[in-house]
Write an enzyme that holds these catalytic residues in place. Sequence first.
Site, PDB file in Angstrom:
ATOM      1  N   THR A  83       8.956  -2.932   7.307  1.00 35.52           N
ATOM      2  CA  THR A  83       9.077  -2.031   8.714  1.00 35.52           C
ATOM      3  C   THR A  83       7.917  -1.635   9.218  1.00 35.52           C
ATOM      4  OG1 THR A  83       9.727  -0.342   7.123  1.00 35.52           O
ATOM      5  CG2 THR A  83      11.550  -1.321   7.898  1.00 35.52           C
TER       6      THR A  83
ATOM      7  N   GLY B 202       3.240  -1.354   8.486  1.00 33.68           N
ATOM      8  CA  GLY B 202       1.855  -1.617   7.855  1.00 33.68           C
ATOM      9  C   GLY B 202       1.663  -2.965   7.661  1.00 33.68           C
TER      10      GLY B 202
ATOM     11  N   ARG C 101      14.500   1.150   6.841  1.00 32.65           N
ATOM     12  CA  ARG C 101      14.391   1.623   8.381  1.00 32.65           C
ATOM     13  C   ARG C 101      15.138   0.565   9.146  1.00 32.65           C
ATOM     14  NH1 ARG C 101       8.982   4.401   8.711  1.00 32.65           N
ATOM     15  NH2 ARG C 101       8.245   2.736   7.590  1.00 32.65           N
TER      16      ARG C 101
ATOM     17  N   VAL D 111      14.693  -1.548  -2.312  1.00 37.86           N
ATOM     18  CA  VAL D 111      14.297  -2.175  -3.694  1.00 37.86           C
ATOM     19  C   VAL D 111      14.701  -1.457  -4.712  1.00 37.86           C
ATOM     20  CG1 VAL D 111      12.853  -3.524  -2.192  1.00 37.86           C
ATOM     21  CG2 VAL D 111      11.973  -1.641  -3.377  1.00 37.86           C
TER      22      VAL D 111
ATOM     23  N   ASN E 194       6.004  -6.417  -1.016  1.00 38.82           N
ATOM     24  CA  ASN E 194       4.989  -5.600  -0.470  1.00 38.82           C
ATOM     25  C   ASN E 194       5.624  -4.166  -0.654  1.00 38.82           C
ATOM     26  OD1 ASN E 194       2.873  -4.667   1.772  1.00 38.82           O
ATOM     27  ND2 ASN E 194       5.042  -4.336   2.520  1.00 38.82           N
TER      28      ASN E 194
ATOM     29  N   TYR F 217       0.382   6.779  -9.794  1.00 38.89           N
ATOM     30  CA  TYR F 217       0.349   5.505  -9.059  1.00 38.89           C
ATOM     31  C   TYR F 217      -0.371   4.494  -9.425  1.00 38.89           C
ATOM     32  CZ  TYR F 217      -1.047   2.769  -4.627  1.00 38.89           C
ATOM     33  OH  TYR F 217      -1.118   1.788  -3.770  1.00 38.89           O
TER      34      TYR F 217
ATOM     35  N   PRO G 261      -5.638  -4.494  -2.185  1.00 35.84           N
ATOM     36  CA  PRO G 261      -6.501  -3.807  -1.168  1.00 35.84           C
ATOM     37  C   PRO G 261      -7.189  -2.621  -1.723  1.00 35.84           C
ATOM     38  CG  PRO G 261      -4.102  -4.100  -0.387  1.00 35.84           C
ATOM     39  CD  PRO G 261      -4.330  -4.299  -1.870  1.00 35.84           C
ATOM     40  N   GLY G 262      -8.088  -2.271  -1.052  1.00 34.57           N
ATOM     41  CA  GLY G 262      -8.855  -1.042  -1.132  1.00 34.57           C
ATOM     42  C   GLY G 262      -8.232   0.060  -0.007  1.00 34.57           C
TER      43      GLY G 262
ATOM     44  N   THR H  12      -2.528   2.680   6.965  1.00 37.86           N
ATOM     45  CA  THR H  12      -1.204   2.610   7.311  1.00 37.86           C
ATOM     46  C   THR H  12      -0.357   3.805   7.290  1.00 37.86           C
ATOM     47  OG1 THR H  12      -0.784   1.975   5.291  1.00 37.86           O
ATOM     48  CG2 THR H  12      -1.391  -0.058   6.642  1.00 37.86           C
TER      49      THR H  12
END
Length: 252
Positions: free
Chosen positions: A11, A13, A35, A61, A87, A153, A183-184, A188
């Site tokens: 949805t 990013g 969304r 998910v 993702n 996280y 990714p660093g 987003t």
Amino acid sequence: MNKIAFITGATAGIGEACAKKLATIGFDLIISGRRKEKLEVLKAELIKKFTIKVLSIELDVRNQEDVEKEISALPSEWKKIDLLLNNAGLAVGVSPVQKGIVDDWDRMIDTNVKGLLYVTRCISPLMAERKKGLIVNISSIAGKEAYPGGNVYCGTKHAVEAITKGMRIDLLPHNIRVSSIAPGMVETEFSIVRFKGDEDKAEKVYEGFEPLKAEDIADSLLFIATRPEHVSINDILIMPSAQASARDVNRK
């Protein structure tokens, strides 16, 4: 049909950017996310701009029952999934572990780890049956390093790294390639979610340097997805030029 990609967290990013990038090379797309309105907007845009088919699925998910129900209910022609992009993920809060908010922990673990597993558990057998497929998991620099306030996280993304390696071994006999993109700092909705809607705090994360864009990660996915079948890109770590590690950023 063209090749089919299933994307979670489409949805906004990185997920949205990856959908658009895969559309440029002719993938039909199953886009999923929480969304519905944003999914429908993206679906309309993709169909208008590209000669592809798009199926949108409202999906959280974290809900195993719904994941199983929605994927099992896919029309047979849509079950021939060639690429799964796991993702969907998020960071919530920056509390040190001794002050941790359990609800935040649960959201991160349920989305980043269990959600990835629920979707993979439903789609990987479809790939194994066809003896082909590519699974790409979105990890993070947080899956390779830990940093203050990132305890749970970082733990979830370290789990993604380990699960990716295990999946690669398990699925090897079925000719299914498994990749990770870590990714660093990417600008987003990530930091807005992490700071629970505080846009001022979110903006400060990216002050003084140029962060990655979602399109940069989509370019990495495109590279992985367009390799010949005898080539597996196991792991990509992609950082902004101004970032050397999870904590070291050259701000001007």
